[in-house]
Design a protein around this motif. Structure first.
Motif, PDB file in Angstrom:
ATOM      1  N   ARG A 194      -2.489  -0.570  14.268  1.00  0.00           N
ATOM      2  CA  ARG A 194      -3.734   0.150  14.571  1.00  0.00           C
ATOM      3  C   ARG A 194      -4.214   0.925  13.346  1.00  0.00           C
ATOM      4  NH1 ARG A 194      -5.729   4.879  15.515  1.00  0.00           N
ATOM      5  NH2 ARG A 194      -3.764   5.987  15.368  1.00  0.00           N
ATOM      6  N   LEU A 195      -3.287   1.641  12.723  1.00  0.00           N
ATOM      7  CA  LEU A 195      -3.658   2.422  11.537  1.00  0.00           C
ATOM      8  C   LEU A 195      -4.080   1.515  10.388  1.00  0.00           C
ATOM      9  CD1 LEU A 195      -0.962   5.227  11.728  1.00  0.00           C
ATOM     10  CD2 LEU A 195      -3.442   5.516  11.989  1.00  0.00           C
TER      11      LEU A 195
ATOM     12  N   LYS B 160       9.618   7.339  10.967  1.00  0.00           N
ATOM     13  CA  LYS B 160      10.541   6.233  11.238  1.00  0.00           C
ATOM     14  C   LYS B 160      11.673   6.244  10.217  1.00  0.00           C
ATOM     15  CE  LYS B 160      10.429   3.720  14.051  1.00  0.00           C
ATOM     16  NZ  LYS B 160      11.163   3.790  15.351  1.00  0.00           N
ATOM     17  N   ALA B 161      11.361   6.566   8.976  1.00  0.00           N
ATOM     18  CA  ALA B 161      12.384   6.628   7.926  1.00  0.00           C
ATOM     19  C   ALA B 161      13.395   7.730   8.207  1.00  0.00           C
ATOM     20  CB  ALA B 161      11.723   6.837   6.568  1.00  0.00           C
ATOM     21  N   ALA B 162      12.946   8.815   8.830  1.00  0.00           N
ATOM     22  CA  ALA B 162      13.869   9.896   9.181  1.00  0.00           C
ATOM     23  C   ALA B 162      14.856   9.444  10.260  1.00  0.00           C
ATOM     24  CB  ALA B 162      13.093  11.124   9.651  1.00  0.00           C
TER      25      ALA B 162
ATOM     26  N   ALA C 166       0.830  -1.212   0.000  1.00  0.00           N
ATOM     27  CA  ALA C 166       0.000   0.000   0.000  1.00  0.00           C
ATOM     28  C   ALA C 166       0.861   1.258   0.000  1.00  0.00           C
ATOM     29  CB  ALA C 166      -0.938  -0.003   1.197  1.00  0.00           C
ATOM     30  N   LEU C 167       1.936   1.252   0.779  1.00  0.00           N
ATOM     31  CA  LEU C 167       2.826   2.411   0.814  1.00  0.00           C
ATOM     32  C   LEU C 167       3.495   2.632  -0.530  1.00  0.00           C
ATOM     33  CD1 LEU C 167       4.518   1.914   4.287  1.00  0.00           C
ATOM     34  CD2 LEU C 167       3.065   3.837   3.623  1.00  0.00           C
TER      35      LEU C 167
ATOM     36  N   VAL D 189       1.322   6.890   6.453  1.00  0.00           N
ATOM     37  CA  VAL D 189       2.456   7.407   5.674  1.00  0.00           C
ATOM     38  C   VAL D 189       3.316   8.322   6.541  1.00  0.00           C
ATOM     39  CG1 VAL D 189       3.088   8.896   3.719  1.00  0.00           C
ATOM     40  CG2 VAL D 189       1.313   7.146   3.434  1.00  0.00           C
ATOM     41  N   ARG D 190       2.670   9.197   7.309  1.00  0.00           N
ATOM     42  CA  ARG D 190       3.436  10.093   8.189  1.00  0.00           C
ATOM     43  C   ARG D 190       4.222   9.300   9.229  1.00  0.00           C
ATOM     44  NH1 ARG D 190      -1.350  12.987   7.773  1.00  0.00           N
ATOM     45  NH2 ARG D 190      -2.036  12.296   9.834  1.00  0.00           N
TER      46      ARG D 190
END
Length: 128
Positions: A86-87, A39-41, A12-13, A33-34
């Motif tokens: 959860r999301l 986490k990617a940062a 999905a991402l 996405v946020r």
């Protein structure tokens, strides 16, 4: 251990597949996405895997790398894992439900003429 939820999230991402979602589902997807971008940062390998998968969502190797990066991040950060799941559950709740019901048509005895066996016909039926 393979987590089918993480695989679905990775896909999905990568594809931004949110066209069939309700407004609530889209809001949850944007929050997901946020969350992943935060986490990617913190973890460049997650960010690199996300960018690579988004560049070519059809590349199964890139999706597998994103899936592995998400799994590692979730394993190392319980709060991240809980929020991710959860999301995803909110996103799934915003999708139209699949219909798993069955239709069984049975014809017995001699039949003369034409017969239609169908389910969910919208419009007319004609024999030409």
């Amino acid at each position: 251990m393979d987590d089918p939820v993480l695989a679905a999230i990775a896909t999905a991402l990568a594809t931004s597949a949110v066209t069939e979602l309700t407004a609530g589902g889209k809001a949850a997807f944007n929050a997901l996405v946020r969350l992943v971008r935060r986490k990617a940062a913190e973890q460049p390998e997650t960010g690199n895997a996300l960018v690579a998968a988004q560049d070519d969502p059809s590349d199964k190797h890139r999706l597998a790398e994103l899936n592995a990066a998400l799994a590692a991040a979730a394993q190392n950060d319980r709060t991240f894992a809980i929020e991710l799941h959860r999301l995803w559950n909110e996103i799934r709740a915003g999708r139209p439900q699949e219909d798993h019901s069955e239709t069984r048509n049975t014809i017995s005895g001699p039949v003369t003429g034409q017969v239609v066996q169908a389910r969910d016909i919208h419009g007319g039926v004609s024999f030409g």
